[in-house]
Design an enzyme around this catalytic site. Sequence first.
Site, mmCIF file in Angstrom:
data_model
loop_
_atom_site.group_PDB
_atom_site.id
_atom_site.type_symbol
_atom_site.label_atom_id
_atom_site.label_comp_id
_atom_site.label_asym_id
_atom_site.label_seq_id
_atom_site.Cartn_x
_atom_site.Cartn_y
_atom_site.Cartn_z
ATOM 1 N N VAL A 51 1.671 -19.175 35.265
ATOM 2 C CA VAL A 51 0.897 -20.273 34.771
ATOM 3 C C VAL A 51 1.580 -21.213 34.004
ATOM 4 O O VAL A 51 2.356 -21.180 33.296
ATOM 5 C CB VAL A 51 -0.027 -19.535 33.640
ATOM 6 C CG1 VAL A 51 -1.081 -20.310 32.960
ATOM 7 C CG2 VAL A 51 -0.732 -18.075 34.257
ATOM 8 N N GLU A 52 1.187 -22.444 34.725
ATOM 9 C CA GLU A 52 1.786 -23.809 34.280
ATOM 10 C C GLU A 52 0.910 -24.503 33.445
ATOM 11 O O GLU A 52 -0.094 -24.085 33.006
ATOM 12 C CB GLU A 52 2.198 -24.667 35.462
ATOM 13 C CG GLU A 52 3.441 -23.760 36.150
ATOM 14 C CD GLU A 52 3.826 -24.907 37.524
ATOM 15 O OE1 GLU A 52 4.792 -24.447 38.153
ATOM 16 O OE2 GLU A 52 2.916 -25.725 38.092
ATOM 17 N N GLU A 63 6.560 -12.574 35.736
ATOM 18 C CA GLU A 63 7.030 -11.571 35.126
ATOM 19 C C GLU A 63 6.523 -11.410 33.763
ATOM 20 O O GLU A 63 6.521 -10.198 33.451
ATOM 21 C CB GLU A 63 8.356 -11.293 35.437
ATOM 22 C CG GLU A 63 8.955 -11.922 37.053
ATOM 23 C CD GLU A 63 9.485 -13.494 36.869
ATOM 24 O OE1 GLU A 63 8.469 -14.171 36.899
ATOM 25 O OE2 GLU A 63 10.567 -13.573 37.073
ATOM 26 N N CYS A 96 14.144 -14.955 36.420
ATOM 27 C CA CYS A 96 14.903 -15.752 35.313
ATOM 28 C C CYS A 96 15.853 -15.039 34.178
ATOM 29 O O CYS A 96 15.189 -14.004 33.828
ATOM 30 C CB CYS A 96 14.226 -17.051 34.960
ATOM 31 S SG CYS A 96 12.936 -16.690 33.496
ATOM 32 N N CYS A 99 12.926 -13.536 31.527
ATOM 33 C CA CYS A 99 12.338 -12.514 32.010
ATOM 34 C C CYS A 99 13.118 -11.278 32.206
ATOM 35 O O CYS A 99 12.548 -10.111 31.695
ATOM 36 C CB CYS A 99 11.659 -12.850 33.472
ATOM 37 S SG CYS A 99 10.215 -13.695 33.430
HETATM 38 ZN ZN LIG Z 1 11.193 -16.009 34.195
#
Ligand SMILES: [Zn+2]
Length: 142
Positions: A51-52, A63, A96, A99
């Site tokens: 969700v941006e 994630e 990333c 996460c």
């Molecule tokens: Zn991430």
Amino acid sequence: MNKFQINDVLLEEAISVAKQAMSHSYAPYSNFSMGAAVVTDKKLIIPGSLVENVSLGLAMCAERIALFSTVSQHAGTPKLLVLISKRTNGNITFPCGACLQVAMELGGPELEVLASDTKGNRDIELLSKLCSRLPHKVSQNG
Ligand SMILES: [Zn+2]
């Protein structure tokens, strides 16, 4: 020791859920849709979608949405984290660092991380191998 095993049916179902979550991504800025699914020890599958936001720092990875949702839904301990997205620089995209840190907190080093590209090519790795030196909470059993 009660060793949780993720069978193939559950694994494929989780990949299917992650793929659907990817299609629900809100990614108007990067156009880099990402979908995730967490399988818990209760054999529940919890989805997450990227969700941006126009304020870019407020975006949230698929994630972490899935991982956080396991807490809010009281769904159990994460055992598998699935991520599906396009490749990054030709490589299958893994979660990333943020996460992975959240996965370490909620799932621990034995959590399995499965990353897949949009063509179904997959790679799976233990969280402990992906980030052997991330801080993780001390086990309450010792
Ligand atoms: Zn991430």
